[in-house]
Design a protein around this motif. Structure first.
Motif, PDB file in Angstrom:
ATOM      1  N   ALA A 194      98.865 -26.494 -40.789  1.00  0.00           N
ATOM      2  CA  ALA A 194      97.160 -26.834 -40.238  1.00  0.00           C
ATOM      3  C   ALA A 194      96.296 -25.829 -40.716  1.00  0.00           C
ATOM      4  CB  ALA A 194      97.134 -27.065 -38.885  1.00  0.00           C
ATOM      5  N   TRP A 195      95.110 -25.944 -40.617  1.00  0.00           N
ATOM      6  CA  TRP A 195      94.006 -24.658 -41.135  1.00  0.00           C
ATOM      7  C   TRP A 195      93.122 -24.786 -39.959  1.00  0.00           C
ATOM      8  CZ3 TRP A 195      88.806 -25.970 -41.879  1.00  0.00           C
ATOM      9  CH2 TRP A 195      88.473 -27.248 -41.920  1.00  0.00           C
ATOM     10  N   SER A 196      92.744 -23.378 -39.702  1.00  0.00           N
ATOM     11  CA  SER A 196      91.763 -23.040 -38.526  1.00  0.00           C
ATOM     12  C   SER A 196      90.833 -22.364 -38.898  1.00  0.00           C
ATOM     13  CB  SER A 196      92.698 -22.658 -37.386  1.00  0.00           C
ATOM     14  OG  SER A 196      93.390 -21.493 -37.885  1.00  0.00           O
ATOM     15  N   SER A 197      90.629 -21.579 -40.253  1.00  0.00           N
ATOM     16  CA  SER A 197      89.569 -20.835 -40.568  1.00  0.00           C
ATOM     17  C   SER A 197      89.140 -21.479 -41.760  1.00  0.00           C
ATOM     18  CB  SER A 197      90.230 -19.392 -40.734  1.00  0.00           C
ATOM     19  OG  SER A 197      90.549 -18.836 -39.534  1.00  0.00           O
ATOM     20  N   HIS A 198      87.723 -21.282 -42.099  1.00  0.00           N
ATOM     21  CA  HIS A 198      87.033 -21.624 -43.142  1.00  0.00           C
ATOM     22  C   HIS A 198      86.176 -20.409 -43.528  1.00  0.00           C
ATOM     23  CE1 HIS A 198      86.066 -23.806 -46.820  1.00  0.00           C
ATOM     24  NE2 HIS A 198      84.932 -23.317 -46.552  1.00  0.00           N
ATOM     25  N   GLY A 199      86.393 -19.584 -44.656  1.00  0.00           N
ATOM     26  CA  GLY A 199      85.870 -18.427 -44.808  1.00  0.00           C
ATOM     27  C   GLY A 199      85.897 -17.364 -43.786  1.00  0.00           C
ATOM     28  N   PRO A 200      84.439 -17.039 -43.301  1.00  0.00           N
ATOM     29  CA  PRO A 200      84.685 -16.172 -42.102  1.00  0.00           C
ATOM     30  C   PRO A 200      84.931 -16.784 -40.822  1.00  0.00           C
ATOM     31  CG  PRO A 200      82.366 -16.321 -42.972  1.00  0.00           C
ATOM     32  CD  PRO A 200      83.230 -17.266 -43.973  1.00  0.00           C
ATOM     33  N   HIS A 201      84.683 -18.038 -40.964  1.00  0.00           N
ATOM     34  CA  HIS A 201      84.691 -18.458 -39.715  1.00  0.00           C
ATOM     35  C   HIS A 201      86.066 -18.963 -39.096  1.00  0.00           C
ATOM     36  CE1 HIS A 201      80.130 -19.456 -40.651  1.00  0.00           C
ATOM     37  NE2 HIS A 201      80.352 -18.210 -39.849  1.00  0.00           N
ATOM     38  N   PHE A 202      86.349 -18.673 -37.597  1.00  0.00           N
ATOM     39  CA  PHE A 202      87.550 -19.315 -37.256  1.00  0.00           C
ATOM     40  C   PHE A 202      87.205 -20.437 -36.214  1.00  0.00           C
ATOM     41  CE2 PHE A 202      90.442 -19.244 -33.602  1.00  0.00           C
ATOM     42  CZ  PHE A 202      91.502 -19.482 -34.112  1.00  0.00           C
ATOM     43  N   LEU A 203      87.788 -21.530 -36.371  1.00  0.00           N
ATOM     44  CA  LEU A 203      87.344 -22.952 -35.600  1.00  0.00           C
ATOM     45  C   LEU A 203      88.299 -23.023 -34.321  1.00  0.00           C
ATOM     46  CD1 LEU A 203      86.576 -24.944 -38.518  1.00  0.00           C
ATOM     47  CD2 LEU A 203      84.939 -23.919 -37.466  1.00  0.00           C
ATOM     48  N   ASN A 204      89.172 -22.390 -34.091  1.00  0.00           N
ATOM     49  CA  ASN A 204      89.891 -22.337 -32.909  1.00  0.00           C
ATOM     50  C   ASN A 204      90.608 -23.969 -32.776  1.00  0.00           C
ATOM     51  OD1 ASN A 204      90.883 -21.416 -30.465  1.00  0.00           O
ATOM     52  ND2 ASN A 204      89.298 -21.997 -29.342  1.00  0.00           N
ATOM     53  N   ASP A 205      91.044 -24.418 -33.594  1.00  0.00           N
ATOM     54  CA  ASP A 205      91.712 -25.579 -33.462  1.00  0.00           C
ATOM     55  C   ASP A 205      92.478 -25.711 -34.658  1.00  0.00           C
ATOM     56  OD1 ASP A 205      92.282 -27.841 -32.336  1.00  0.00           O
ATOM     57  OD2 ASP A 205      90.596 -29.155 -33.556  1.00  0.00           O
ATOM     58  N   LEU A 206      93.792 -26.646 -34.618  1.00  0.00           N
ATOM     59  CA  LEU A 206      94.287 -26.967 -35.884  1.00  0.00           C
ATOM     60  C   LEU A 206      94.025 -28.305 -36.722  1.00  0.00           C
ATOM     61  CD1 LEU A 206      97.465 -26.337 -33.443  1.00  0.00           C
ATOM     62  CD2 LEU A 206      96.614 -24.707 -35.351  1.00  0.00           C
ATOM     63  N   LEU A 207      93.519 -27.947 -37.866  1.00  0.00           N
ATOM     64  CA  LEU A 207      92.717 -29.108 -38.468  1.00  0.00           C
ATOM     65  C   LEU A 207      93.680 -29.514 -39.657  1.00  0.00           C
ATOM     66  CD1 LEU A 207      89.546 -27.252 -38.463  1.00  0.00           C
ATOM     67  CD2 LEU A 207      90.233 -29.073 -36.946  1.00  0.00           C
ATOM     68  N   PRO A 208      93.576 -30.917 -39.987  1.00  0.00           N
ATOM     69  CA  PRO A 208      94.606 -31.514 -40.779  1.00  0.00           C
ATOM     70  C   PRO A 208      94.335 -31.198 -42.249  1.00  0.00           C
ATOM     71  CG  PRO A 208      92.589 -33.002 -40.400  1.00  0.00           C
ATOM     72  CD  PRO A 208      92.501 -31.695 -39.615  1.00  0.00           C
ATOM     73  N   LEU A 209      95.610 -31.608 -43.009  1.00  0.00           N
ATOM     74  CA  LEU A 209      95.436 -31.219 -44.393  1.00  0.00           C
ATOM     75  C   LEU A 209      95.882 -32.392 -45.190  1.00  0.00           C
ATOM     76  CD1 LEU A 209      98.071 -28.067 -44.185  1.00  0.00           C
ATOM     77  CD2 LEU A 209      95.797 -28.333 -44.960  1.00  0.00           C
TER      78      LEU A 209
END
Lengths: 293, 257
Positions: free
Chosen positions: A110-125
């Motif tokens: 999964a991904w959970s960070s974009h650039g400097p921001h951490f989103l605190n969730d497991l996002l889909p690919l």
């Protein structure tokens, strides 16, 4: 130095957790655990909760680590990120693993960070070739830095993407073959995703590289409906394990044999004895499997 | 815009459109994408509510959620370590127009942040009481002593009685009888495994801050007396000593590289 995949360095299936049920360790239960020393196969913690300088978290984890096998589960590496891995975070992880020497370290597909921001969730690919290359490169970087095999967890998803080249199980198969990491098979995630996307859970499981399974996860889900009125399951970690997931777990054990199984509960935390009862139930499934094989 | 960039913007801001390229078996992607949006926003709101329980109780669940949602949109986390999320929350609250009627809210948030920081601060052990007693017995060199304080020790000076407010909320007491309009100074520290909060005279916080910035005991005490003519050095030291907050003593300043 050119370096390639760590696949050749690492033998498959090296999970060193006992084939028993384990529990997610929550701060609310530190004292319950130390006072009652329950017969639990292992404890698992989220890496990021222990990336603090000192205080009660390290105090209690140190004491519990002396008494039980430990597994560390990361939620912040963002292995599927389309930007480079956070090196500082990877180094913190290296320090944490050196301190606690867990039997297993796992992360998510999964991904959970974009650039400097951490989103605190497991996002889909999106399961395409460029994602495959990126995920494998990130796993290589993690395994090379940590000098150990990691286990990768299959996700619970609510949407899919257009222009995919792989179904999820084949994608995971490719990642594991190319990177040499192991599989953390989350049975609840399989059930949630299969209901959400109308797949057959057993067919999905059978398409996975089951030889690489090093740990199983069981958890509870929440239930909603989408715009069209169809069931939409949400991986909430806020309820007991559902009967359908126990049934699927039984089928998984028949395929993989007894493997360390974690009861995950992060929300609407019940009293410790209730979690313990779920672990005891998982132990019964494991014991029956052992007897049969 | 790349997929993860669009996805990331849309989960943080409910006004942004659902990213392109999503599919589902029945074509209804909005309600499914909403699960991610809800998970991200709820997860971050819960992380803030966990670190700021008194603020959350003071404003009520609905107000807290809406305030937190706006903060999250403006300042998403920049680290996966959730216990550090919200260092700018107090400043945000101070500028948040709808919270104007609770002027002590921002300082309450500052105090709660200090408590979280003290809870997770590095471990350090109290200086040997015999060494401490020996050093404190030599009055001629006392003024030049440099005290190292525990990393969890922190101070707050507020125009409002936020330490009393905080204490009332720890015991589930009603805070209605409190006179919040009185200025109050607060010392936060971790004693053993517990965080403790003390309402103190303003000289204490001035004294501690001076010690923390590298001044010796003598100048720090003078500064505290200047701030508060009733400052009592022995009582201030007693607070620190009895809570294991002095972790090292040296007759000369530490030379940093």
């Amino acid at each position: 130095m050119m370096h390639s995949s760590t696949a050749s360095l690492i033998a498959p299936r090296i999970s060193q957790l006992p084939p028993r049920a384990g529990l997610g360790l929550k701060a609310e239960h530190f004292k319950d655990v130390l006072e009652s020393l329950p017969d639990v196969g292992f404890f698992e913690v989220h890496a990021e909760n222990y990336m603090v300088a000192g205080g009660p978290f390290h105090h209690y984890l140190g004491l519990i680590r002396e008494r039980y096998p430990l597994s560390i589960h990361g939620v912040g590496l963002s292995i599927g990120s389309d930007t480079p891995l956070n090196i500082e975070h990877l180094q913190r992880l290296q320090t944490l693993l050196a301190r606690y020497r867990p039997r297993v370290f796992s992360e998510h597909l999964a991904w959970s960070s974009h650039g400097p921001h951490f989103l605190n969730d497991l996002l889909p690919l999106r399961y395409d070739l460029s994602t495959l290359q990126r995920v494998c490169a990130h796993i290589d970087q993690v395994q090379n830095t940590l000098q150990r095999q990691i286990l990768l967890e299959n996700p619970a998803t609510y949407v899919e993407f257009d222009q995919t080249h792989f179904d999820e199980a084949s994608f995971i198969h490719e990642v594991i073959t190319r990177s040499g990491c192991g599989l953390l098979l989350d049975v609840n995630n399989v059930y949630v995703s299969c209901v959400n996307h109308d797949r057959d859970p057993l067919a999905y499981i059978n398409a996975l590289p089951l030889h690489a399974v090093g740990e199983l996860h069981l958890a509870g889900f929440a239930e909603d409906i989408d715009q069209s009125g169809q069931r939409l399951l949400i991986d909430s970690h806020g309820a007991p394990v559902d009967q359908a997931v126990w049934a699927l777990y039984q089928q998984v054990l028949e395929c993989v044999g007894p493997v360390a199984t974690l009861i995950e509960r992060d929300n609407q935390l019940p009293v410790f004895s209730e979690l313990l009862a779920q672990a005891e139930l998982a132990d019964c499934y494991l014991l029956t499997t052992r007897e049969r094989t | 815009m790349r997929l993860q960039e669009a996805f990331s913007a849309a989960v943080l801001d409910s006004q942004q459109p659902c990213p392109r390229g999503l599919v589902s078996r029945n074509g209804h992607v909005e309600s499914r994408f909403a699960v991610y949006r809800n998970n991200v926003q709820k997860g971050l709101i819960n992380a803030l509510a966990f670190s700021y329980p008194v603020v959350a109780r003071l404003v009520g669940e609905y107000f807290f959620q809406e305030m937190a949602r706006l903060f999250i949109k403006k300042s998403p986390p920049d680290s996966p370590i959730m216990s550090t999320y919200g260092v700018r929350f107090a400043d945000f609250i101070g500028d948040f127009e709808p919270a104007r009627s609770l002027p002590y809210l921002a300082d309450t948030a500052r105090l709660e942040r200090l408590c979280v920081a003290a809870y997770h601060a590095a471990d350090a052990w109290a200086v040997d009481p015999q060494v401490l007693a020996r050093m404190l017995k030599v009055p001629e060199s006392l003024g030049q002593l440099h005290l190292q304080l525990h990393p969890g020790v922190a101070t707050l000076d507020s125009p409002y009685a936020v330490a009393d407010l905080w204490a009332a909320h720890q015991n589930e007491e009603l805070s209605q009888g409190l006179d919040l309009s009185l200025p109050q100074s607060t010392v936060v520290l971790r004693y053993g495994l517990s965080v403790e909060v003390f309402a103190v005279r303003p000289g204490y916080t001035a004294f501690i801050r001076h010690l923390q910035s590298g001044h010796a005991l003598g100048p720090a005490a003078e500064h505290a007396l200047h701030v508060d003519p009733y400052f009592d050095l022995s009582q201030a030291l007693a607070l620190l000593i009895t809570h294991d907050a002095i972790t090292d003593l040296s007759p000369a300043p530490e030379i940093s590289p």
